[in-house]
Design a protein around this motif. Sequence first.
Motif, short mmCIF file in Angstrom:
data_model
loop_
_atom_site.label_atom_id
_atom_site.label_comp_id
_atom_site.label_asym_id
_atom_site.label_seq_id
_atom_site.Cartn_x
_atom_site.Cartn_y
_atom_site.Cartn_z
N TYR A 201 10.37 57.29 20.15
CA TYR A 201 9.08 57.68 20.72
C TYR A 201 8.87 57.00 22.07
CZ TYR A 201 4.12 58.40 21.41
OH TYR A 201 2.91 58.75 21.97
N ARG A 202 9.12 55.69 22.13
CA ARG A 202 8.86 54.95 23.36
C ARG A 202 9.80 55.34 24.49
NH1 ARG A 202 8.63 50.48 20.01
NH2 ARG A 202 10.62 49.75 20.84
N ASN A 203 11.05 55.67 24.14
CA ASN A 203 12.08 55.85 25.17
C ASN A 203 12.50 57.30 25.43
OD1 ASN A 203 12.38 52.99 25.51
ND2 ASN A 203 13.52 52.95 23.60
N SER A 204 12.24 58.21 24.49
CA SER A 204 12.81 59.57 24.63
C SER A 204 11.79 60.67 24.39
CB SER A 204 13.98 59.74 23.63
OG SER A 204 14.92 58.72 23.81
N THR A 205 10.52 60.36 24.55
CA THR A 205 9.49 61.39 24.36
C THR A 205 8.90 61.84 25.69
OG1 THR A 205 8.89 60.54 22.18
CG2 THR A 205 7.25 61.90 23.27
N PHE A 206 8.69 60.91 26.61
CA PHE A 206 7.97 61.21 27.85
C PHE A 206 8.90 61.14 29.06
CE2 PHE A 206 5.03 59.26 24.82
CZ PHE A 206 4.06 60.26 24.74
N PHE A 207 8.87 62.20 29.86
CA PHE A 207 9.69 62.26 31.07
C PHE A 207 8.86 62.83 32.21
CE2 PHE A 207 12.50 62.54 27.45
CZ PHE A 207 13.53 61.66 27.78
N GLY A 208 9.15 62.36 33.42
CA GLY A 208 8.42 62.88 34.57
C GLY A 208 9.10 62.46 35.85
N MET A 209 8.57 62.95 36.96
CA MET A 209 9.10 62.59 38.28
C MET A 209 7.95 62.52 39.27
SD MET A 209 12.49 64.10 40.15
CE MET A 209 13.56 63.17 39.04
N GLU A 210 8.02 61.54 40.17
CA GLU A 210 7.01 61.37 41.23
C GLU A 210 7.73 60.97 42.50
OE1 GLU A 210 4.19 61.12 43.79
OE2 GLU A 210 3.81 61.98 41.79
N HIS A 211 7.43 61.68 43.62
CA HIS A 211 8.21 61.45 44.84
C HIS A 211 7.54 60.53 45.85
CE1 HIS A 211 5.47 64.33 46.58
NE2 HIS A 211 6.03 64.19 47.75
N VAL A 212 6.33 60.01 45.54
CA VAL A 212 5.68 59.03 46.41
C VAL A 212 5.85 57.66 45.75
CG1 VAL A 212 3.52 58.27 47.46
CG2 VAL A 212 4.03 60.72 47.29
N GLN A 213 6.53 56.73 46.43
CA GLN A 213 6.92 55.49 45.74
C GLN A 213 5.72 54.65 45.31
OE1 GLN A 213 9.77 52.73 47.67
NE2 GLN A 213 10.76 52.78 45.67
N ASP A 214 4.69 54.54 46.15
CA ASP A 214 3.52 53.76 45.73
C ASP A 214 2.85 54.38 44.50
OD1 ASP A 214 3.65 51.67 47.46
OD2 ASP A 214 2.21 52.45 48.91
N THR A 215 2.77 55.71 44.46
CA THR A 215 2.19 56.39 43.30
C THR A 215 3.08 56.20 42.09
OG1 THR A 215 1.27 58.03 44.81
CG2 THR A 215 1.24 58.57 42.47
N HIS A 216 4.39 56.20 42.29
CA HIS A 216 5.34 55.99 41.19
C HIS A 216 5.14 54.63 40.55
CE1 HIS A 216 9.50 54.77 39.74
NE2 HIS A 216 9.20 55.80 38.99
N ARG A 217 4.93 53.60 41.36
CA ARG A 217 4.75 52.26 40.78
C ARG A 217 3.42 52.19 40.00
NH1 ARG A 217 6.74 49.16 44.50
NH2 ARG A 217 6.50 50.15 46.53
N LEU A 218 2.38 52.89 40.49
CA LEU A 218 1.12 52.93 39.75
C LEU A 218 1.32 53.63 38.40
CD1 LEU A 218 -1.50 53.92 42.52
CD2 LEU A 218 -0.68 51.66 41.89
N ALA A 219 2.13 54.70 38.41
CA ALA A 219 2.39 55.44 37.17
C ALA A 219 3.13 54.57 36.16
CB ALA A 219 3.20 56.69 37.48
N LEU A 220 4.15 53.83 36.62
CA LEU A 220 4.91 52.95 35.71
C LEU A 220 4.01 51.88 35.10
CD1 LEU A 220 8.27 52.44 37.64
CD2 LEU A 220 7.86 53.86 35.63
N MET A 221 3.15 51.32 35.92
CA MET A 221 2.21 50.30 35.44
C MET A 221 1.28 50.91 34.39
SD MET A 221 1.07 47.12 35.94
CE MET A 221 -0.43 46.12 35.94
N ASN A 222 0.81 52.13 34.68
CA ASN A 222 -0.11 52.82 33.77
C ASN A 222 0.57 53.09 32.43
OD1 ASN A 222 -2.57 53.95 33.21
ND2 ASN A 222 -2.26 55.81 34.40
N LEU A 223 1.80 53.59 32.47
CA LEU A 223 2.52 53.88 31.23
C LEU A 223 2.80 52.60 30.45
CD1 LEU A 223 2.84 56.74 32.42
CD2 LEU A 223 5.20 56.71 31.63
#
Length: 478
Positions: A201-223
């Motif tokens: 569940y933690r590793n193989s359920t959710f996938f995505g892509m983000e092409h703005v690096q600052d937004t990507h780091r916010l997303a990782l923090m959020n997840l």
Amino acid sequence: MTTNDIVGKLWNLCNILKDDGVTYHQYVTELTYLLFLKMAMETGSEEQLPEGYRWADLESRAAPDRLEFYKILLIHLGTHGSNLVQEIFANASSFIKKPATLSSLVAEIDKLDWYSVHREDLGDLYEGLLEKNANEKKSGAGQYFTPRALINSMVRVMQPTLADTIQDPAAGTGGFLIAANHYLRTHNDFDALTDSQQRKYRNSTFFGMEHVQDTHRLALMNLMLHGIDGGIRYGDTLSPEGQALPTASLILTNPPFGTKKGGGLPSRDDFTYPTSNKQFCFLQHIYRGLQPGGRAAVVLPDNVLFESNVGTDIRRDLMDKCYLHTILRLPTGIFYAQGVKTNVLFFTRGDSDKGNTKEVWVYDLRANMPQFGKRTQLTEQHFAEFEEAFGNDPLATSTSLAKRIDQGESGRFRKFTREQIAERGDSLDISWLKDDSATEAQDLPEPAELAQEAMNELDAAMEELRGILEELGMEEAV
């Protein structure tokens, strides 16, 4: 102290940074670095950070030396520590210029009563911070932030399951994946899952892509704060990187609007209908990336419904390969750009590539609706009647569609056969209600915004006058 109190206090710290010339969006990125260090300490997960580069090490530095150490720390964490640490701190740099500014932030973050926030509420705290940033027009972050009331409604009708592989190819700060995670945790007994099921569940359920690096780091923090490990890759879905995303049984997304920068075609070569229009490119990625029987809910602007030429070809391809069963016409004013008109398309990938769409149901939530904005907030209650009309079947099988009620020309929910749509030239821009609200006055900007616009125009006019006077040799007169 409640979660909302802490969100308010954290947001107010931006005033410290504003005095140092840091913008709102830079502020949230800067705060993410500091919060990651602090929360790693508070949650007992500092083992993912290299020794000597943790919150206590930053805090123990003498105030004059702290900023220099902080900048070294950011660079070091970009290449050391766990994979998550390295992704969040990739190419990180600080916008802070004054040592006193950083010291004030560290002191204020340390003062907050973190013990009053439960571990499971840390994610909600961070989401609240992202929402404040998105609602601040000057931050420009609204384009990465879909209204949470809309996201939650889309998730409820799509009903994620533990068997799903869930994807968002335009992930932003991760709102759709986090809402799906919340739905799954609410509707399942996670204590009953085995260790291997938990890991899957933690590793193989959710996938995505983000092409703005600052937004990507916010997303990782959020997840991370919501208990999800990684999941969102840094890259461009419209490049070959997007082809590497695994096929999904559920896609939830709000792709970016507009054309590809420079008007060029996407660099990936697997689209049947190449176009510079980003929404049409993302739409092709989505229905091609669904597993047979997989379902999707996608926010798209009006032009996707009616644009001719390649737009018509892509709509036909979509209706052939998928059962496009429902279109939700959304109210105006719910996104960062006031006049943008949008819809949600709900569809299921067929087992074959031809003739899957038999009928399309359209729900008009746009006509005769309030003008949404700061004065009138969009809430989940606004979607209640749509969800009831949609029904309890996320796949919208023929049995469940037979239970839907066509409300006629005076109602919001109507059925159109595939033949009727073909007669319209395969346009899906279908409306029938007389919209009395369209003739009413639109929400005026806030008085401060109007005053600022007037001042900007006056400044521009003064500059023009100075230029004229300079040419006449009379610049000293102004």
